[in-house]
Write a protein that holds these residues in place. Structure first.
Motif, PDB file in Angstrom:
ATOM      1  N   MET A 184       0.837  -1.199   0.000  1.00 12.63           N
ATOM      2  CA  MET A 184       0.000   0.000   0.000  1.00 12.63           C
ATOM      3  C   MET A 184       0.872   1.249   0.000  1.00 12.63           C
ATOM      4  N   ALA A 185       1.923   1.242   0.799  1.00 14.94           N
ATOM      5  CA  ALA A 185       2.837   2.388   0.826  1.00 14.94           C
ATOM      6  C   ALA A 185       3.488   2.581  -0.545  1.00 14.94           C
ATOM      7  N   GLN A 186       3.789   1.486  -1.234  1.00 10.85           N
ATOM      8  CA  GLN A 186       4.354   1.592  -2.592  1.00 10.85           C
ATOM      9  C   GLN A 186       3.350   2.218  -3.554  1.00 10.85           C
ATOM     10  N   LEU A 187       2.084   1.814  -3.452  1.00  9.95           N
ATOM     11  CA  LEU A 187       1.053   2.397  -4.319  1.00  9.95           C
ATOM     12  C   LEU A 187       0.908   3.893  -4.058  1.00  9.95           C
ATOM     13  N   THR A 188       0.947   4.272  -2.776  1.00 11.27           N
ATOM     14  CA  THR A 188       0.864   5.698  -2.431  1.00 11.27           C
ATOM     15  C   THR A 188       2.070   6.449  -2.975  1.00 11.27           C
ATOM     16  N   SER A 189       3.248   5.886  -2.816  1.00 10.22           N
ATOM     17  CA  SER A 189       4.466   6.534  -3.325  1.00 10.22           C
ATOM     18  C   SER A 189       4.380   6.742  -4.834  1.00 10.22           C
ATOM     19  N   ALA A 190       3.898   5.744  -5.542  1.00 11.36           N
ATOM     20  CA  ALA A 190       3.788   5.861  -7.000  1.00 11.36           C
ATOM     21  C   ALA A 190       2.754   6.915  -7.384  1.00 11.36           C
ATOM     22  N   ARG A 191       1.607   6.903  -6.723  1.00 15.00           N
ATOM     23  CA  ARG A 191       0.532   7.836  -7.047  1.00 15.00           C
ATOM     24  C   ARG A 191       0.926   9.278  -6.709  1.00 15.00           C
ATOM     25  N   CYS A 192       1.673   9.480  -5.642  1.00 10.08           N
ATOM     26  CA  CYS A 192       1.938  10.820  -5.116  1.00 10.08           C
ATOM     27  C   CYS A 192       3.380  11.272  -5.314  1.00 10.08           C
ATOM     28  N   ARG A 193       4.116  10.631  -6.180  1.00  7.86           N
ATOM     29  CA  ARG A 193       5.550  10.899  -6.323  1.00  7.86           C
ATOM     30  C   ARG A 193       5.875  12.351  -6.691  1.00  7.86           C
ATOM     31  N   ASN A 194       4.979  13.059  -7.326  1.00 10.74           N
ATOM     32  CA  ASN A 194       5.261  14.437  -7.751  1.00 10.74           C
ATOM     33  C   ASN A 194       4.684  15.495  -6.809  1.00 10.74           C
ATOM     34  N   LEU A 195       4.220  15.092  -5.654  1.00  5.54           N
ATOM     35  CA  LEU A 195       3.608  16.038  -4.721  1.00  5.54           C
ATOM     36  C   LEU A 195       4.646  16.472  -3.690  1.00  5.54           C
ATOM     37  N   SER A 196       4.987  17.729  -3.718  1.00  3.69           N
ATOM     38  CA  SER A 196       6.085  18.213  -2.876  1.00  3.69           C
ATOM     39  C   SER A 196       5.722  18.312  -1.393  1.00  3.69           C
ATOM     40  N   ASN A 197       4.431  18.403  -1.072  1.00  7.51           N
ATOM     41  CA  ASN A 197       4.049  18.545   0.334  1.00  7.51           C
ATOM     42  C   ASN A 197       3.628  17.210   0.961  1.00  7.51           C
ATOM     43  N   LEU A 198       3.926  16.103   0.285  1.00  7.78           N
ATOM     44  CA  LEU A 198       3.518  14.788   0.778  1.00  7.78           C
ATOM     45  C   LEU A 198       4.718  13.880   0.940  1.00  7.78           C
ATOM     46  N   GLN A 199       4.753  13.177   2.074  1.00  2.87           N
ATOM     47  CA  GLN A 199       5.843  12.245   2.337  1.00  2.87           C
ATOM     48  C   GLN A 199       5.258  10.922   2.819  1.00  2.87           C
ATOM     49  N   VAL A 200       5.609   9.847   2.156  1.00  4.66           N
ATOM     50  CA  VAL A 200       5.176   8.510   2.548  1.00  4.66           C
ATOM     51  C   VAL A 200       6.199   7.950   3.531  1.00  4.66           C
ATOM     52  N   VAL A 201       5.707   7.409   4.652  1.00 13.52           N
ATOM     53  CA  VAL A 201       6.596   6.808   5.640  1.00 13.52           C
ATOM     54  C   VAL A 201       6.161   5.370   5.899  1.00 13.52           C
ATOM     55  N   THR A 202       7.130   4.552   6.243  1.00 10.33           N
ATOM     56  CA  THR A 202       6.853   3.150   6.518  1.00 10.33           C
ATOM     57  C   THR A 202       6.780   2.867   8.012  1.00 10.33           C
ATOM     58  N   GLU A 203       7.032   3.892   8.812  1.00  2.00           N
ATOM     59  CA  GLU A 203       6.855   3.779  10.260  1.00  2.00           C
ATOM     60  C   GLU A 203       6.525   5.150  10.820  1.00  2.00           C
ATOM     61  N   THR A 204       5.658   5.174  11.818  1.00  5.80           N
ATOM     62  CA  THR A 204       5.256   6.462  12.385  1.00  5.80           C
ATOM     63  C   THR A 204       6.358   7.092  13.215  1.00  5.80           C
ATOM     64  N   GLY A 205       7.379   6.328  13.559  1.00  8.39           N
ATOM     65  CA  GLY A 205       8.512   6.870  14.300  1.00  8.39           C
ATOM     66  C   GLY A 205       9.277   7.928  13.533  1.00  8.39           C
ATOM     67  N   ALA A 206       9.044   8.021  12.225  1.00 11.30           N
ATOM     68  CA  ALA A 206       9.696   9.040  11.406  1.00 11.30           C
ATOM     69  C   ALA A 206       9.063  10.422  11.595  1.00 11.30           C
ATOM     70  N   ILE A 207       7.927  10.466  12.278  1.00  9.63           N
ATOM     71  CA  ILE A 207       7.176  11.710  12.474  1.00  9.63           C
ATOM     72  C   ILE A 207       7.471  12.261  13.867  1.00  9.63           C
ATOM     73  N   GLU A 208       7.780  13.532  13.937  1.00 14.93           N
ATOM     74  CA  GLU A 208       8.112  14.155  15.214  1.00 14.93           C
ATOM     75  C   GLU A 208       6.902  14.180  16.148  1.00 14.93           C
ATOM     76  N   PRO A 209       7.060  13.700  17.373  1.00 13.28           N
ATOM     77  CA  PRO A 209       5.950  13.757  18.330  1.00 13.28           C
ATOM     78  C   PRO A 209       5.461  15.190  18.533  1.00 13.28           C
ATOM     79  N   GLY A 210       4.161  15.329  18.671  1.00 16.61           N
ATOM     80  CA  GLY A 210       3.561  16.642  18.912  1.00 16.61           C
ATOM     81  C   GLY A 210       3.588  17.572  17.727  1.00 16.61           C
ATOM     82  N   SER A 211       3.706  17.051  16.509  1.00 19.52           N
ATOM     83  CA  SER A 211       3.842  17.915  15.332  1.00 19.52           C
ATOM     84  C   SER A 211       2.652  17.888  14.383  1.00 19.52           C
ATOM     85  N   VAL A 212       1.659  17.042  14.639  1.00 18.84           N
ATOM     86  CA  VAL A 212       0.570  16.834  13.689  1.00 18.84           C
ATOM     87  C   VAL A 212      -0.712  17.509  14.191  1.00 18.84           C
TER      88      VAL A 212
END
Length: 143
Positions: A69-97
């Motif tokens: 699913m993450a691969q499908l999202t990466s392929a679909r959204c590859r040209n979107l500069s404000n979007l980042q696909v992550v494979t683990e939520t640990g890549a996201i800074e706590p308290g930032s969303v």
């Protein structure tokens, strides 16, 4: 193996009214009260974050526990500069969303413990007064 890896191609072809209704509601809400940072948890094939990328949202995180699913999202959204696909939520800074969406995730979790684990995984990512939105279809609409 994650069962969503096997179902990913089938899921990517679904374009039901339930999806359009939920997505339209959320997009209208986000347009009125634009979050700066959004996490779409269980992003599937990336349709929802792709739609959100057209709004003035600074950063969109797209996460799915199924690698395919993450691969499908990466392929679909590859040209979107404000979007980042992550494979683990640990890549996201706590308290930032500002907002976390779980579109049709709850009914895919097999146990109450799995639901609690998802909440533990995401709640620390929210800013103070952040919002978690979970859309769940009624059982009579599920196959």
């Amino acid at each position: 193996m994650n069962p969503w890896n096997e179902l990913s191609e089938q899921y990517a072809g679904i374009n039901g009214q339930k999806i359009r209704i939920v997505f339209r509601y959320l997009l209208e809400r986000f347009a009125a009260d634009t979050p700066r940072v959004l996490l779409d948890y269980g992003t599937g094939d990336g349709r929802f974050p792709e739609l959100c990328s057209k709004l003035p949202i600074d950063h969109i995180w797209a996460y799915d526990p199924a690698p395919r699913m993450a691969q499908l999202t990466s392929a679909r959204c590859r040209n979107l500069s404000n979007l980042q696909v992550v494979t683990e939520t640990g890549a996201i800074e706590p308290g930032s969303v500002d907002i976390i969406t779980l579109n049709a995730v709850w009914m895919c979790l097999p146990t109450e413990q799995a639901c609690v684990a998802v909440l533990r995984d995401v709640l620390h990512l929210l800013k103070p007064h952040g919002l978690l939105i979970a859309s769940v279809t009624h059982p009579c609409f599920r196959n």
